[in-house]
Design a protein around this motif. Structure first.
Motif, PDB file in Angstrom:
ATOM      1  N   GLU A 484       0.811  -1.092   0.041  1.00 38.66           N
ATOM      2  CA  GLU A 484       0.027  -0.094   0.069  1.00 38.66           C
ATOM      3  C   GLU A 484       0.857   1.175  -0.001  1.00 38.66           C
ATOM      4  O   GLU A 484       1.663   1.366   0.722  1.00 38.66           O
ATOM      5  CB  GLU A 484      -0.780   0.044   1.254  1.00 38.66           C
ATOM      6  N   LEU A 485       0.438   2.261  -0.777  1.00 46.07           N
ATOM      7  CA  LEU A 485       1.316   3.389  -0.731  1.00 46.07           C
ATOM      8  C   LEU A 485       0.670   4.578   0.071  1.00 46.07           C
ATOM      9  O   LEU A 485      -0.365   4.540   0.350  1.00 46.07           O
ATOM     10  CB  LEU A 485       0.999   4.364  -2.214  1.00 46.07           C
ATOM     11  N   MET A 486       1.791   4.993   1.122  1.00 49.86           N
ATOM     12  CA  MET A 486       1.434   6.204   2.160  1.00 49.86           C
ATOM     13  C   MET A 486       2.290   7.098   1.779  1.00 49.86           C
ATOM     14  O   MET A 486       3.599   7.379   1.982  1.00 49.86           O
ATOM     15  CB  MET A 486       2.275   5.207   3.434  1.00 49.86           C
ATOM     16  N   ARG A 487       1.450   8.249   1.068  1.00 45.75           N
ATOM     17  CA  ARG A 487       2.014   9.323   0.362  1.00 45.75           C
ATOM     18  C   ARG A 487       2.931  10.053   1.407  1.00 45.75           C
ATOM     19  O   ARG A 487       3.625  10.986   1.083  1.00 45.75           O
ATOM     20  CB  ARG A 487       1.177  10.142  -0.267  1.00 45.75           C
ATOM     21  N   ARG A 488       2.587  10.273   2.653  1.00 48.34           N
ATOM     22  CA  ARG A 488       2.987  11.411   3.640  1.00 48.34           C
ATOM     23  C   ARG A 488       4.417  10.694   4.166  1.00 48.34           C
ATOM     24  O   ARG A 488       5.026  11.565   4.990  1.00 48.34           O
ATOM     25  CB  ARG A 488       2.127  11.725   4.745  1.00 48.34           C
ATOM     26  N   GLY A 489       4.503   9.433   3.756  1.00 47.50           N
ATOM     27  CA  GLY A 489       6.036   8.890   4.373  1.00 47.50           C
ATOM     28  C   GLY A 489       5.701   8.599   5.682  1.00 47.50           C
ATOM     29  O   GLY A 489       4.957   8.049   6.112  1.00 47.50           O
ATOM     30  N   SER A 490       7.127   8.456   6.330  1.00 48.08           N
ATOM     31  CA  SER A 490       7.029   7.923   7.535  1.00 48.08           C
ATOM     32  C   SER A 490       6.707   9.080   9.040  1.00 48.08           C
ATOM     33  O   SER A 490       6.991  10.153   8.511  1.00 48.08           O
ATOM     34  CB  SER A 490       8.384   7.497   8.131  1.00 48.08           C
ATOM     35  N   ALA A 491       6.341   8.554   9.870  1.00 52.48           N
ATOM     36  CA  ALA A 491       6.050   9.583  10.841  1.00 52.48           C
ATOM     37  C   ALA A 491       7.219  10.094  11.553  1.00 52.48           C
ATOM     38  O   ALA A 491       7.148  11.465  12.005  1.00 52.48           O
ATOM     39  CB  ALA A 491       5.389   8.609  12.348  1.00 52.48           C
ATOM     40  N   HIS A 492       8.183   9.481  11.297  1.00 50.61           N
ATOM     41  CA  HIS A 492       9.575  10.091  11.957  1.00 50.61           C
ATOM     42  C   HIS A 492       9.910  11.447  10.738  1.00 50.61           C
ATOM     43  O   HIS A 492      10.248  12.440  11.474  1.00 50.61           O
ATOM     44  CB  HIS A 492      10.967   8.899  11.649  1.00 50.61           C
ATOM     45  N   THR A 493       9.668  11.398   9.455  1.00 57.63           N
ATOM     46  CA  THR A 493      10.090  12.515   8.535  1.00 57.63           C
ATOM     47  C   THR A 493       9.114  13.703   9.061  1.00 57.63           C
ATOM     48  O   THR A 493       9.342  14.727   9.085  1.00 57.63           O
ATOM     49  CB  THR A 493       9.976  11.996   7.114  1.00 57.63           C
ATOM     50  N   LEU A 494       7.727  13.530   9.537  1.00 65.04           N
ATOM     51  CA  LEU A 494       6.847  14.295   9.629  1.00 65.04           C
ATOM     52  C   LEU A 494       7.271  15.015  10.931  1.00 65.04           C
ATOM     53  O   LEU A 494       7.224  16.186  11.282  1.00 65.04           O
ATOM     54  CB  LEU A 494       5.441  13.723   9.820  1.00 65.04           C
ATOM     55  N   LEU A 495       7.633  14.143  12.033  1.00 67.20           N
ATOM     56  CA  LEU A 495       8.004  14.723  13.408  1.00 67.20           C
ATOM     57  C   LEU A 495       9.222  15.752  13.387  1.00 67.20           C
ATOM     58  O   LEU A 495       9.433  16.742  13.948  1.00 67.20           O
ATOM     59  CB  LEU A 495       8.049  13.565  14.349  1.00 67.20           C
ATOM     60  N   MET A 496       9.988  15.057  12.444  1.00 67.25           N
ATOM     61  CA  MET A 496      11.392  15.899  12.402  1.00 67.25           C
ATOM     62  C   MET A 496      11.253  17.316  11.729  1.00 67.25           C
ATOM     63  O   MET A 496      12.290  18.044  11.726  1.00 67.25           O
ATOM     64  CB  MET A 496      12.544  15.194  11.985  1.00 67.25           C
ATOM     65  N   PRO A 501       3.064  21.984  11.305  1.00 65.05           N
ATOM     66  CA  PRO A 501       2.349  21.967  12.436  1.00 65.05           C
ATOM     67  C   PRO A 501       1.647  20.613  12.878  1.00 65.05           C
ATOM     68  O   PRO A 501       1.067  20.410  11.877  1.00 65.05           O
ATOM     69  CB  PRO A 501       1.606  23.354  12.448  1.00 65.05           C
ATOM     70  N   ILE A 502       1.809  19.975  13.650  1.00 63.44           N
ATOM     71  CA  ILE A 502       0.978  18.705  13.957  1.00 63.44           C
ATOM     72  C   ILE A 502       0.266  18.930  15.551  1.00 63.44           C
ATOM     73  O   ILE A 502       1.061  18.808  16.619  1.00 63.44           O
ATOM     74  CB  ILE A 502       1.771  17.500  14.138  1.00 63.44           C
ATOM     75  N   ASN A 503      -0.901  19.053  15.637  1.00 61.67           N
ATOM     76  CA  ASN A 503      -1.507  19.531  16.917  1.00 61.67           C
ATOM     77  C   ASN A 503      -1.415  18.403  18.080  1.00 61.67           C
ATOM     78  O   ASN A 503      -1.400  16.828  17.576  1.00 61.67           O
ATOM     79  CB  ASN A 503      -2.881  20.328  17.062  1.00 61.67           C
ATOM     80  N   TRP A 504      -1.628  18.558  19.149  1.00 59.43           N
ATOM     81  CA  TRP A 504      -1.472  17.562  20.013  1.00 59.43           C
ATOM     82  C   TRP A 504      -2.506  16.288  19.818  1.00 59.43           C
ATOM     83  O   TRP A 504      -2.145  15.232  19.945  1.00 59.43           O
ATOM     84  CB  TRP A 504      -1.606  17.903  21.363  1.00 59.43           C
ATOM     85  N   GLU A 505      -3.659  16.977  19.544  1.00 60.58           N
ATOM     86  CA  GLU A 505      -5.080  15.809  19.281  1.00 60.58           C
ATOM     87  C   GLU A 505      -4.729  14.884  18.074  1.00 60.58           C
ATOM     88  O   GLU A 505      -4.708  13.528  17.980  1.00 60.58           O
ATOM     89  CB  GLU A 505      -6.294  16.564  18.768  1.00 60.58           C
ATOM     90  N   ARG A 506      -3.973  15.495  16.909  1.00 60.54           N
ATOM     91  CA  ARG A 506      -3.517  14.489  15.769  1.00 60.54           C
ATOM     92  C   ARG A 506      -2.650  13.727  16.153  1.00 60.54           C
ATOM     93  O   ARG A 506      -2.612  12.532  15.748  1.00 60.54           O
ATOM     94  CB  ARG A 506      -3.031  15.665  14.899  1.00 60.54           C
ATOM     95  N   ARG A 507      -1.491  14.179  16.900  1.00 56.66           N
ATOM     96  CA  ARG A 507      -0.537  13.331  17.524  1.00 56.66           C
ATOM     97  C   ARG A 507      -0.865  11.936  18.345  1.00 56.66           C
ATOM     98  O   ARG A 507      -0.513  10.943  18.216  1.00 56.66           O
ATOM     99  CB  ARG A 507       0.591  14.169  18.338  1.00 56.66           C
ATOM    100  N   ASN A 543      -4.870  10.698   4.756  1.00 58.75           N
ATOM    101  CA  ASN A 543      -5.543  11.163   5.859  1.00 58.75           C
ATOM    102  C   ASN A 543      -4.985  11.264   7.068  1.00 58.75           C
ATOM    103  O   ASN A 543      -5.862  11.207   8.271  1.00 58.75           O
ATOM    104  CB  ASN A 543      -7.075  10.295   5.650  1.00 58.75           C
ATOM    105  N   TRP A 544      -3.768  11.184   7.238  1.00 60.80           N
ATOM    106  CA  TRP A 544      -3.037  11.112   8.578  1.00 60.80           C
ATOM    107  C   TRP A 544      -3.350   9.724   9.349  1.00 60.80           C
ATOM    108  O   TRP A 544      -2.947   9.597  10.595  1.00 60.80           O
ATOM    109  CB  TRP A 544      -3.272  12.232   9.588  1.00 60.80           C
ATOM    110  N   LYS A 545      -3.612   8.586   8.530  1.00 61.05           N
ATOM    111  CA  LYS A 545      -3.736   7.295   9.102  1.00 61.05           C
ATOM    112  C   LYS A 545      -2.455   6.544   9.260  1.00 61.05           C
ATOM    113  O   LYS A 545      -1.591   6.882   8.293  1.00 61.05           O
ATOM    114  CB  LYS A 545      -4.703   6.452   8.383  1.00 61.05           C
ATOM    115  N   VAL A 546      -2.155   5.998  10.210  1.00 69.28           N
ATOM    116  CA  VAL A 546      -0.706   5.520  10.431  1.00 69.28           C
ATOM    117  C   VAL A 546      -0.980   3.792  10.605  1.00 69.28           C
ATOM    118  O   VAL A 546      -1.786   3.451  11.148  1.00 69.28           O
ATOM    119  CB  VAL A 546      -0.310   5.985  11.910  1.00 69.28           C
ATOM    120  N   LYS A 547      -0.107   3.447   9.941  1.00 67.14           N
ATOM    121  CA  LYS A 547       0.155   1.736   9.784  1.00 67.14           C
ATOM    122  C   LYS A 547       1.430   1.274  10.066  1.00 67.14           C
ATOM    123  O   LYS A 547       2.319   1.810   9.699  1.00 67.14           O
ATOM    124  CB  LYS A 547      -0.347   1.495   8.280  1.00 67.14           C
TER     125      LYS A 547
END
Length: 685
Positions: A484-496, A501-507, A543-547
């Motif tokens: 499956e293609l996850m376009r936003r990449g890894s959570a590590h890339t987004l967090l670094m 901006p990634i608000n607390w509720e989304r995290r 959609n910010w879904k994490v797998k």
């Protein structure tokens, strides 16, 4: 007037950037002014006291209002950080008098000061009080050399019995950035290059291995050279730099956080092995330590000037070096060589092995045995690869949906690297997918087995928070896994990416997805232990879904009970794994705690600890990442429970999910009550 400049050197230790030093200069009045006794002064103010000598600005020829001079001697590269003027001062003042003002001329540059009314007693001239006047180091400052100072009264009378000047300056110390090499033999004598910033040629530096110091030889700017001392025990030694200030013999310690590792290696045996048409020299050693590179030096016993250096690497307790392509073992048969190694690329072991390339040589028979093993290994490898190809071809013929024909896949751009291969975005039958390509050239058997294991595991996983597997295929060059293609990449890339901006509720919701996927894996029969859970392996879709992804190191709980190997990424690895103990699903809970910390701090864990020290510091000492200041008390308590040293003290993912639901609900309600985000939140664009 008696002018008494004297130097009082006080040392303060600053472990951040510099050392701080102080110089004092004192001037005292010689004019008598004995009009009161000490009791009257104490009655006026408990901080007041009587002075028998006093110069006032309205008296002609008073000494303290003449030009005062002193010599300030600063060492090279020093800079003044603060200046203070401490005066025993009094003034005539009543309700009808203007405020007392005077100017301080430093090297003819005036600075004006005002003395408040509370300072003065208008009944007794000789009552004085100590008052400090701060001088800006960025304004009229004293200089290195001869300085002049003069007091000038502007309004109302000012009287002074003593003036003391305090000048604080700093010297920036060198900051060691790295050393080359970072290891050497216990015999000492290794030329260690100390690479640092702010190393000044005017200073004399010492290089210290623990407490044993020797002069540093400056090679060029910001690089010095030290010889490692002899006779130290095997293990880590802290390297620090000391320097001496000018005019004094005392040494001042700089940083002490760079590690130099001592080793004591014994050469045991040597053999030649062949793999894919290339010959390798394998030297067995005892006392080996971890290092990135190695060298093998082979010298013709009959001609010591005939030496060859081979590049290699350390693998377990062996150094394996590759011969050049021109090496012909038949032409070398019967020759005698002396072999030694270097694992820091500078020092060679003093011990040498005698190695004979001959049919009846014991070393050669060992080499033949190794060749036989390699041949058998190669046959098995070929069998595994061929079997896998036949298996996939058969699936293609039966039109099994899990087979992916590589000819139907159009690669687009590389997205990153996973276990054993690179990951690309691609098109397959009009659908956007992600593809992992694993090169089959020179592929070792354990890699094939690891790949087969990952494919077999991914085939049976079905969960919204676990990366979906589409199928696999092969061609002449690559083994292919379609996902499956996850376009936003890894959570590590987004967090670094701190600009994102990634608000607390989304995290919290992203963490819940990850915990949900892990709960699913642990709920299988037998449970699946991921063993490499980290933000890099948590992929995010549009959609910010994490797998959860990357199952190359995963094993069942039954396998974990019998495993004592260290795998995964050290900063995320549970203490029991670092100690080589069997693992359970609670190892993933520990890794998840480090992921929770990543989501809280948006940083990498342990950035200042060398990788090879994590096993000791995390596994044995029990350190954990520093928790940043925040308002998420319950969240941090859960995180700390998850990284407890004892696996049985950690919660399981079912409990973690309940806690995360509570956190999300609380955050949602908070945002509904107030449109203003919390102080610790980041607004999302």
């Amino acid at each position: 007037m008696t002018k008494l400049p004297h130097f009082k050197l006080i040392i303060f230790f600053y472990f951040s950037l510099s050392y701080s030093f102080t110089q004092n200069f004192k001037f005292m009045s010689t004019k008598q002014a004995d009009q009161c006794d000490g009791i009257e002064c104490k009655t006026y103010d408990k901080f007041s006291f009587k002075s028998n000598y006093l110069d006032c600005s309205n008296d002609p020829g008073t000494t303290l209002f003449d030009e005062l001079t002193f010599d300030l001697i600063l060492p090279p590269r020093a800079f003044i950080t603060s200046q203070e003027l401490l005066m025993n001062v009094s003034t005539y003042y009543d309700v009808y008098s203007p405020p007392t003002k005077f100017a301080l001329l430093i090297n003819n540059n005036p600075t004006q000061f005002t003395i408040s009314a509370e300072t003065w007693n208008d009944q007794c001239e000789s009552c004085v009080i100590k008052k400090t006047f701060i001088l800006s180091p960025f304004g009229n400052t004293f200089i290195n050399g001869t300085n002049s100072m003069k007091l000038t009264g502007y309004s109302n009378l000012v009287c002074v019995s003593e003036i003391e000047i305090t000048i604080v300056y700093r010297i920036l110390y060198p900051i060691i950035t790295r050393i080359i090499p970072s290891l050497g033999p216990i015999e000492g004598g290794t030329n260690v290059s100390i690479i640092s910033k702010l190393m000044y040629p005017e200073y004399r530096y010492l290089c210290c291995f623990d407490e044993e110091c020797s002069p540093m030889l400056p090679a060029k700017e910001e690089v010095g050279t030290c010889l490692s001392p002899e006779g130290l025990k095997k293990g880590d030694s802290f390297i620090s730099v000391r320097f001496r200030d000018f005019g004094i013999d005392e040494q001042y310690l700089v940083n002490k956080d760079i590690v130099f590792t001592y080793y004591n290696i014994t050469l045991v045996n040597a053999s030649i092995i062949e793999n894919v048409g290339r010959y390798y020299l394998m030297v067995g050693c005892e006392g080996m330590v971890t290092t990135e590179g190695a060298l093998c030096k082979i010298t013709d016993k009959e001609n010591s000037l005939n030496s060859t250096i081979l590049k290699g690497k350390v693998q377990g307790g062996n150094v394996i070096c590759i011969f050049p392509e021109t090496f012909n073992i038949e032409e070398e048969e019967g020759k005698i060589y002396l072999i030694t190694i270097s694992i820091n690329l500078i020092d060679y072991c003093k011990q040498q092995l005698e190695f004979v390339i001959h049919d009846d040589s014991p070393h050669e028979s060992r080499s033949y045995l190794t060749v036989v093993v390699v041949v058998i290994f190669g046959v098995l490898l070929v069998g595994v690869v061929i079997g896998f190809l036949i298996f996939n071809k058969a699936k293609k013929k039966t039109e099994d949906g899990e087979y992916i024909n590589p000819d139907e896949v159009v690669l687009e751009e590389i997205m990153g690297s996973g276990s054993y291969g690179d990951v690309y975005s691609a098109l397959w039958r009009g659908q956007e997918i992600a593809v992992k390509l694993i090169p089959t050239k020179n592929m070792l058997q354990d890699s094939v087995l690891q790949f087969t294991k990952e494919v077999q595991l991914m085939k049976k996983l079905r969960h919204p928070c676990v990366l979906q597997f589409f199928g696999s295929g092969t061609d002449a060059n690559f083994i292919l896994i379609a996902m499956e293609l996850m376009r936003r990449g890894s959570a590590h890339t987004l967090l670094m990416n701190k600009t994102l901006p990634i608000n607390w509720e989304r995290r919290l919701k992203m963490l819940k997805d990850a915990a949900s996927g892990m709960f699913y894996l642990h709920s299988l029969t037998p449970p699946i232990i991921h063993l490499d859970l980290k933000s890099h392996n948590l992929l995010v879709d549009d959609n910010w879904k994490v797998k959860v992804s990357d199952f190359g190191l995963s094993m069942t709980s039954i396998e974990g009970l019998h495993s004592n190997s260290v795998c995964g990424t050290l900063a995320w690895t549970a203490p029991e794994m670092l100690k080589g103990k069997p693992v359970s699903t609670k190892a993933d809970v520990y890794s998840y705690a480090i992921v929770m910390w990543e989501f809280l701090a948006r940083a990498d864990p342990y950035p200042d600890i060398p990788r090879f020290h994590l096993i000791e510091k995390v596994g044995e000492i029990g350190i954990r990442p520093d928790i940043p200041q925040n308002n998420h008390i319950a969240y941090c308590e859960l995180m700390q429970r998850c990284w407890e040293t004892r696996p049985e003290d950690r919660p399981d993912f079912s409990e973690i999910l309940v806690c995360l639901d509570e956190f999300i609900k609380e955050e949602t309600n908070k945002n509904l009550i107030s449109e203003t985000p919390s102080l610790y939140e980041e607004d999302e664009e």
